[in-house]
Design an enzyme around this catalytic site. Structure first.
Site, PDB file in Angstrom:
ATOM      1  N   GLU A 101      16.366  34.924  77.498  1.00 26.58           N
ATOM      2  CA  GLU A 101      16.819  34.046  76.411  1.00 26.58           C
ATOM      3  C   GLU A 101      18.275  34.266  75.984  1.00 26.58           C
ATOM      4  OE1 GLU A 101      13.869  34.522  73.333  1.00 26.58           O
ATOM      5  OE2 GLU A 101      12.232  34.015  74.688  1.00 26.58           O
ATOM      6  N   ASN A 109      15.487  34.432  82.338  1.00 26.69           N
ATOM      7  CA  ASN A 109      14.311  33.709  81.843  1.00 26.69           C
ATOM      8  C   ASN A 109      14.651  33.076  80.497  1.00 26.69           C
ATOM      9  OD1 ASN A 109      11.376  33.283  82.027  1.00 26.69           O
ATOM     10  ND2 ASN A 109      11.176  34.766  80.337  1.00 26.69           N
ATOM     11  N   HIS A 120       6.901  26.930  76.952  1.00 26.38           N
ATOM     12  CA  HIS A 120       6.083  26.910  75.734  1.00 26.38           C
ATOM     13  C   HIS A 120       6.167  25.489  75.181  1.00 26.38           C
ATOM     14  CE1 HIS A 120       5.411  31.196  75.755  1.00 26.38           C
ATOM     15  NE2 HIS A 120       6.702  31.418  75.874  1.00 26.38           N
ATOM     16  N   GLU A 133       5.803  31.480  81.346  1.00 30.45           N
ATOM     17  CA  GLU A 133       5.087  31.754  80.088  1.00 30.45           C
ATOM     18  C   GLU A 133       4.358  30.509  79.581  1.00 30.45           C
ATOM     19  OE1 GLU A 133       7.605  33.599  77.121  1.00 30.45           O
ATOM     20  OE2 GLU A 133       8.675  34.804  78.609  1.00 30.45           O
ATOM     21  N   ASP A 145       2.260  27.742  77.996  1.00 32.63           N
ATOM     22  CA  ASP A 145       1.158  27.377  77.100  1.00 32.63           C
ATOM     23  C   ASP A 145       1.524  26.058  76.432  1.00 32.63           C
ATOM     24  OD1 ASP A 145       2.959  28.295  75.077  1.00 32.63           O
ATOM     25  OD2 ASP A 145       1.882  30.184  74.849  1.00 32.63           O
TER      26      ASP A 145
HETATM   27  O1  G3I Z   1       4.534  46.867  67.559  1.00 33.94           O
HETATM   28  C1  G3I Z   1       3.945  46.473  66.323  1.00 33.94           C
HETATM   29  C2  G3I Z   1       2.860  47.397  65.967  1.00 33.94           C
HETATM   30  O2  G3I Z   1       3.399  48.681  65.748  1.00 33.94           O
HETATM   31  C3  G3I Z   1       2.150  46.877  64.736  1.00 33.94           C
HETATM   32  O3  G3I Z   1       1.019  47.678  64.462  1.00 33.94           O
HETATM   33  C4  G3I Z   1       1.695  45.444  64.941  1.00 33.94           C
HETATM   34  C5  G3I Z   1       1.053  44.860  63.696  1.00 33.94           C
HETATM   35  O4  G3I Z   1       1.014  43.452  63.762  1.00 33.94           O
HETATM   36  O5  G3I Z   1       2.778  44.655  65.280  1.00 33.94           O
HETATM   37  C6  G3I Z   1       3.386  45.085  66.471  1.00 33.94           C
HETATM   38  O6  G3I Z   1       4.411  44.281  66.875  1.00 33.94           O
HETATM   39  C7  G3I Z   1       4.051  42.968  67.304  1.00 33.94           C
HETATM   40  C8  G3I Z   1       4.273  42.865  68.799  1.00 33.94           C
HETATM   41  O7  G3I Z   1       4.090  41.533  69.235  1.00 33.94           O
HETATM   42  C9  G3I Z   1       3.350  43.768  69.599  1.00 33.94           C
HETATM   43  O8  G3I Z   1       2.025  43.421  69.359  1.00 33.94           O
HETATM   44  C10 G3I Z   1       4.947  41.993  66.586  1.00 33.94           C
HETATM   45  O9  G3I Z   1       4.609  42.000  65.211  1.00 33.94           O
HETATM   46  C11 G3I Z   1       4.809  40.602  67.155  1.00 33.94           C
HETATM   47  O10 G3I Z   1       5.801  39.757  66.578  1.00 33.94           O
HETATM   48  C12 G3I Z   1       5.019  40.649  68.650  1.00 33.94           C
HETATM   49  O11 G3I Z   1       4.847  39.346  69.136  1.00 33.94           O
HETATM   50  C13 G3I Z   1       5.273  39.148  70.475  1.00 33.94           C
HETATM   51  C14 G3I Z   1       6.489  38.241  70.526  1.00 33.94           C
HETATM   52  O12 G3I Z   1       6.843  38.010  71.881  1.00 33.94           O
HETATM   53  C15 G3I Z   1       7.693  38.835  69.807  1.00 33.94           C
HETATM   54  O13 G3I Z   1       8.748  37.945  69.880  1.00 33.94           O
HETATM   55  C16 G3I Z   1       4.138  38.491  71.223  1.00 33.94           C
HETATM   56  O14 G3I Z   1       3.012  39.378  71.268  1.00 33.94           O
HETATM   57  C17 G3I Z   1       4.586  38.138  72.634  1.00 33.94           C
HETATM   58  O15 G3I Z   1       3.583  37.389  73.269  1.00 33.94           O
HETATM   59  C18 G3I Z   1       5.853  37.299  72.549  1.00 33.94           C
HETATM   60  O16 G3I Z   1       6.283  36.992  73.846  1.00 33.94           O
HETATM   61  C19 G3I Z   1       7.486  36.205  73.934  1.00 33.94           C
HETATM   62  C20 G3I Z   1       8.171  36.603  75.243  1.00 33.94           C
HETATM   63  O17 G3I Z   1       8.377  37.989  75.266  1.00 33.94           O
HETATM   64  C21 G3I Z   1       9.492  35.856  75.409  1.00 33.94           C
HETATM   65  N1  G3I Z   1       9.300  34.430  75.291  1.00 33.94           N
HETATM   66  C22 G3I Z   1       8.593  33.982  74.115  1.00 33.94           C
HETATM   67  C23 G3I Z   1       7.246  34.686  73.984  1.00 33.94           C
HETATM   68  C24 G3I Z   1       6.470  34.175  72.784  1.00 33.94           C
HETATM   69  O18 G3I Z   1       7.119  34.490  71.592  1.00 33.94           O
END
Ligand code: G3I
Length: 393
Positions: free
Chosen positions: A208, A249, A285, A313, A315
């Site tokens: 990105e 990406n 997405h 990715e 969906d």
């Molecule tokens: O790491 C913390 C953890 O310590 C805590 O206990 C937990 C409580 O909610 O949160 C954890 O962090 C989360 C992390 O995922 C790991 O689970 C974040 O809050 C959450 O915002 C994060 O979301 C991820 C997101 O990227 C962040 O931008 C999604 O799971 C993940 O699917 C998403 O993937 C991205 C790709 O990398 C790039 N393209 C877009 C895609 C969708 O946003």
């Protein structure tokens, strides 16, 4: 090309209902199918799998589909990966994440290599997960997913080395000279990619880099190093694992426009400069009813440069609650997106951003939206699955 396809799609969608028969190559049956179950003369309704029967050229004149199996177990199908590989693709895959791996029903489907021949860690190879403090690397969660792929005989996509998001604060809020940040990037990408050397098919080395208007995203990397951070990261990744395909990406590059043009210009420049770059990942997405119309054309603009491309990715979300009409439109949308990749030889594979609504990132990010995946939250396939099968068959 796309206009002709669109015209054909409109006609193909109209004629069968008018005549009560599906056209050649059209769907004629399968679990959940409510359209025509007989085929036009000269074609036969062939059961591809329990979820999809198709009118294929053949001797019978008008055959009724016999697909009545009530099973909803995905493993009873040929499987998305099996179909993708039979069609010449390298894989059909899914993202996953460590917390989900305690759900055995989920893991059983994820590990079925007939459905998924590739997995991507949704979070556990990102910078905050792998180098939370400078110079201290943790690979525990990433290794779990890499080992799962190995056990299942699945390809692995590495995600990601350099991204503005999910950075530990020592990076995002650090105050670096250009030379210092160069060393930080080289050490991070070199160590992470090197740790998985030989295990990863392709790496999203840079994720990105652009804003939606095609300008460069303002983050610690761009603000300190201008655009050179991209080649610094790619060169470090190539040195660490010479056999991994190196990707950039992004999202919202699937339609022609400023952002797709910016990405095109970036990779042209990298190629001209002799910087290692093998592929571009299209995140995909999307929103039900609004999937891009120029996707195939854009993919071809990149493959014309000698690169491979992939859907990384995918969906397709909707405003909740789900309705039959939305699910039917979602099936069409999945079909058209996957079809664009099918139509481009160097589109090597398709990854969905987790296969089930149970673990989708969408509801927590877009309030009131969800149901974006081909399996529902009970791990049962949705019409979207049939749409994918239709494109892969
Ligand atoms: O790491 C913390 C953890 O310590 C805590 O206990 C937990 C409580 O909610 O949160 C954890 O962090 C989360 C992390 O995922 C790991 O689970 C974040 O809050 C959450 O915002 C994060 O979301 C991820 C997101 O990227 C962040 O931008 C999604 O799971 C993940 O699917 C998403 O993937 C991205 C790709 O990398 C790039 N393209 C877009 C895609 C969708 O946003």
């Amino acid at each position: 090309m796309m206009k002709l396809s669109a015209t054909f799609a409109v006609l193909a969608g109209f004629i069968p209902y008018a005549l009560g028969q599906a056209q050649e190559w059209g769907q004629c049956g399968g679990i959940g199918w409510t359209g025509a179950t007989t085929c036009v003369s000269g074609t036969t309704c062939v059961v591809v799998n329990s979820y999809y029967s198709q009118c294929q050229p053949g001797t019978a004149t008008s055959t009724t589909s016999t697909t009545t199996t009530a099973s909803t177990t995905p493993s009873s199908t040929a499987g998305l990966n099996t179909l993708a590989k039979a069609a010449g693709k390298l894989y059909f895959g899914s993202a996953t994440d460590n917390p989900e791996l305690s759900d055995s029903a989920y893991v059983t489907i994820l590990s079925n290599s007939k459905e998924f021949g590739q997995i991507t860690p949704g979070n556990s190879m990102k910078w905050d997960a792998t180098e939370p403090t400078r110079g201290t690397f943790t690979f525990t969660n990433g290794d779990v997913i890499a080992n799962l792929a190995k056990t299942n005989g699945q390809l692995l996509r590495g995600h990601n080395c350099v991204w503005h998001n999910q950075l530990p604060s020592w990076v995002s809020s650090g105050s670096f000279t250009a030379a210092d940040l160069t060393t930080v990037i080289q050490n991070h990408c070199g160590t992470v990619v090197g740790h998985y050397k030989g295990q990863v098919y392709s790496w999203d080395v840079v994720n990105e880099p652009f804003n939606d208007d095609g300008t460069w995203r303002s983050d610690v990397f761009y603000n300190t190093l201008n655009t050179t951070y991209v080649s610094i990261a790619l060169q470090a990744a190539r040195a660490a694992d010479p056999n991994a395909k190196l990707y950039i990406n992004d999202y919202n590059i699937e339609n022609s426009g400023a952002k797709a043009t910016a990405m095109l210009n970036l990779v042209k420049q990298l190629i001209a400069d002799g910087v290692p770059i093998d592929g571009v990942g299209f995140q995909c997405h999307f929103i039900v009813g609004s999937v891009p119309t120029s996707f195939q054309t854009v993919l071809e603009q990149f493959t014309a440069l000698g690169l491979e491309v992939a859907i990384t990715e995918l969906d397709i979300r909707m405003t909740l609650p789900e309705t039959d009409a939305l699910l039917a439109q979602q099936a069409k949308d999945y079909q058209s997106v996957v079809q664009a990749c099918m139509n481009v030889e160097k589109c090597v594979g398709i990854t969905i951003w987790d296969y089930t609504d149970k673990y989708s990132w969408v509801p927590s990010t877009f309030s009131g939206q969800g149901a974006a995946c081909p399996w529902d939250s009970n791990l049962t396939i949705k019409p979207a699955y049939n749409g994918i099968v239709a494109a892969l068959s």
